[in-house]
Design a protein around this motif. Sequence first.
Motif, short mmCIF file in Angstrom:
data_model
loop_
_atom_site.label_atom_id
_atom_site.label_comp_id
_atom_site.label_asym_id
_atom_site.label_seq_id
_atom_site.Cartn_x
_atom_site.Cartn_y
_atom_site.Cartn_z
N PRO A 173 0.87 -1.48 -0.04
CA PRO A 173 0.23 0.00 -0.12
C PRO A 173 0.90 1.00 0.38
O PRO A 173 0.50 2.43 -1.04
CB PRO A 173 -0.66 -0.40 1.12
CG PRO A 173 -0.32 -1.47 1.99
CD PRO A 173 0.37 -2.06 1.14
N LYS A 200 -9.09 2.37 -8.02
CA LYS A 200 -8.81 0.82 -7.63
C LYS A 200 -7.25 1.78 -6.84
O LYS A 200 -7.08 0.70 -6.11
CB LYS A 200 -8.35 -0.01 -9.16
CG LYS A 200 -7.78 -1.20 -8.00
CD LYS A 200 -7.98 -2.30 -9.64
CE LYS A 200 -6.95 -3.68 -9.11
NZ LYS A 200 -6.59 -4.47 -10.04
N ARG A 226 -8.23 2.27 -3.39
CA ARG A 226 -8.33 1.29 -2.44
C ARG A 226 -7.51 0.86 -2.62
O ARG A 226 -7.22 0.25 -0.72
CB ARG A 226 -9.33 0.46 -3.17
CG ARG A 226 -10.95 1.41 -3.10
CD ARG A 226 -12.23 0.12 -4.04
NE ARG A 226 -11.37 -0.73 -5.34
CZ ARG A 226 -11.93 -0.31 -6.68
NH1 ARG A 226 -12.74 1.34 -6.49
NH2 ARG A 226 -11.55 -1.24 -7.60
N GLU A 227 -6.18 0.49 -3.23
CA GLU A 227 -4.96 -0.48 -2.98
C GLU A 227 -4.12 0.22 -1.78
O GLU A 227 -4.25 0.13 -1.49
CB GLU A 227 -4.43 -0.86 -4.15
CG GLU A 227 -4.86 -1.51 -4.41
CD GLU A 227 -4.19 -1.99 -5.78
OE1 GLU A 227 -3.40 -0.92 -6.56
OE2 GLU A 227 -4.55 -2.83 -6.82
N ARG A 251 -4.89 2.58 0.64
CA ARG A 251 -5.75 2.78 1.86
C ARG A 251 -5.78 1.37 2.46
O ARG A 251 -6.23 1.59 3.98
CB ARG A 251 -7.47 3.14 1.65
CG ARG A 251 -7.42 4.30 1.00
CD ARG A 251 -9.09 5.21 0.71
NE ARG A 251 -9.57 5.09 1.84
CZ ARG A 251 -9.18 6.01 2.66
NH1 ARG A 251 -8.19 6.94 2.69
NH2 ARG A 251 -10.42 5.67 4.21
N LYS A 252 -5.44 -0.11 1.82
CA LYS A 252 -5.21 -1.66 2.61
C LYS A 252 -4.07 -1.00 3.97
O LYS A 252 -2.82 -0.50 3.79
CB LYS A 252 -5.02 -1.96 1.18
CG LYS A 252 -5.58 -2.85 0.77
CD LYS A 252 -5.54 -3.98 -0.55
CE LYS A 252 -6.58 -4.17 -0.72
NZ LYS A 252 -6.33 -4.99 -2.19
N LYS A 253 -3.80 -1.63 4.36
CA LYS A 253 -3.18 -2.12 5.60
C LYS A 253 -2.20 -2.84 5.28
O LYS A 253 -2.21 -3.97 4.80
CB LYS A 253 -3.62 -2.30 7.08
CG LYS A 253 -4.83 -1.06 7.54
CD LYS A 253 -4.19 0.26 7.98
CE LYS A 253 -5.60 0.81 8.73
NZ LYS A 253 -4.87 1.81 9.04
#
Length: 277
Positions: A6, A77, A80-81, A83-85
Amino acid sequence: MTTASPVVRRRRLGLDLKRLREGANLKGNEASRALSWSPSKLSRLEAGRTVPTPGDVTQLLDLYGVTDPAERDRLAKLTREARKKGWWQLYSDIPYSTYIGLESAAESMLTFQTVVPGLFQTSRYAEEINRATVPGLSDEASEQRLDVRMERQQVLSGPDPLMVRAVLDESALRRRIGGADVMREQLDRLLELSELPNVLLQVVPFSAGAHPGTLAGPFVILRFADKEDPDVVYVEANSDSYPDDAHQYTLLFDNLRGSALSVTQTQAMIRSVKKEL
């Protein structure tokens, strides 16, 4: 190595947003003013230092006149990626999480260090480093940092390991961190790693005199498989900064390698230092 980290996605998103702004012939302060944002907010987003919300990205794309559905979907997209942990964010007391995210996605690393690099450290050596460099660190925080450091070392193994070219100052071998037993174990670990096909380890001996790393201090250059992701320079000794001039640090590293012993000579020095303990 994969670039799914991320942190890398956040950085790429920032570069794309900057490219789109420049393509729209807008300066940073003009775009910020149009959205009633502070200039620092946009600057942080473009530098990849903060993660934008989906709403932030939508506003920027509208402002820049991006109407292509495929491009908007791609950036959504990517948001979103970004913002992942990452696995390292499960730990609460890790001060260099941005660096770990970049390291975990890198294809190769060039590094100069005056102590044994984190990726090469044994657990006992790492414990002593933590104890000495962060006085007053709680047992829980120390254990977390040790767990993260050991987990980071997984990048050196597996089917597609990180390629590491490391140059150490001779002081990294001779400074007795944790005493003789800890250092013997650590030197054995260096010898073991030096035999890996993805690790090239060299030492700049004291006999080389002044060398390019004397004033520059420790640094890391990370490179990625996807050439859309530019090289990253990390300078831990300078308040964990990320200088922009990767080319200059690459030249510095090349000069350091020119001052260093060969791999075979380095292994011989490590064995000699071990015998002296």
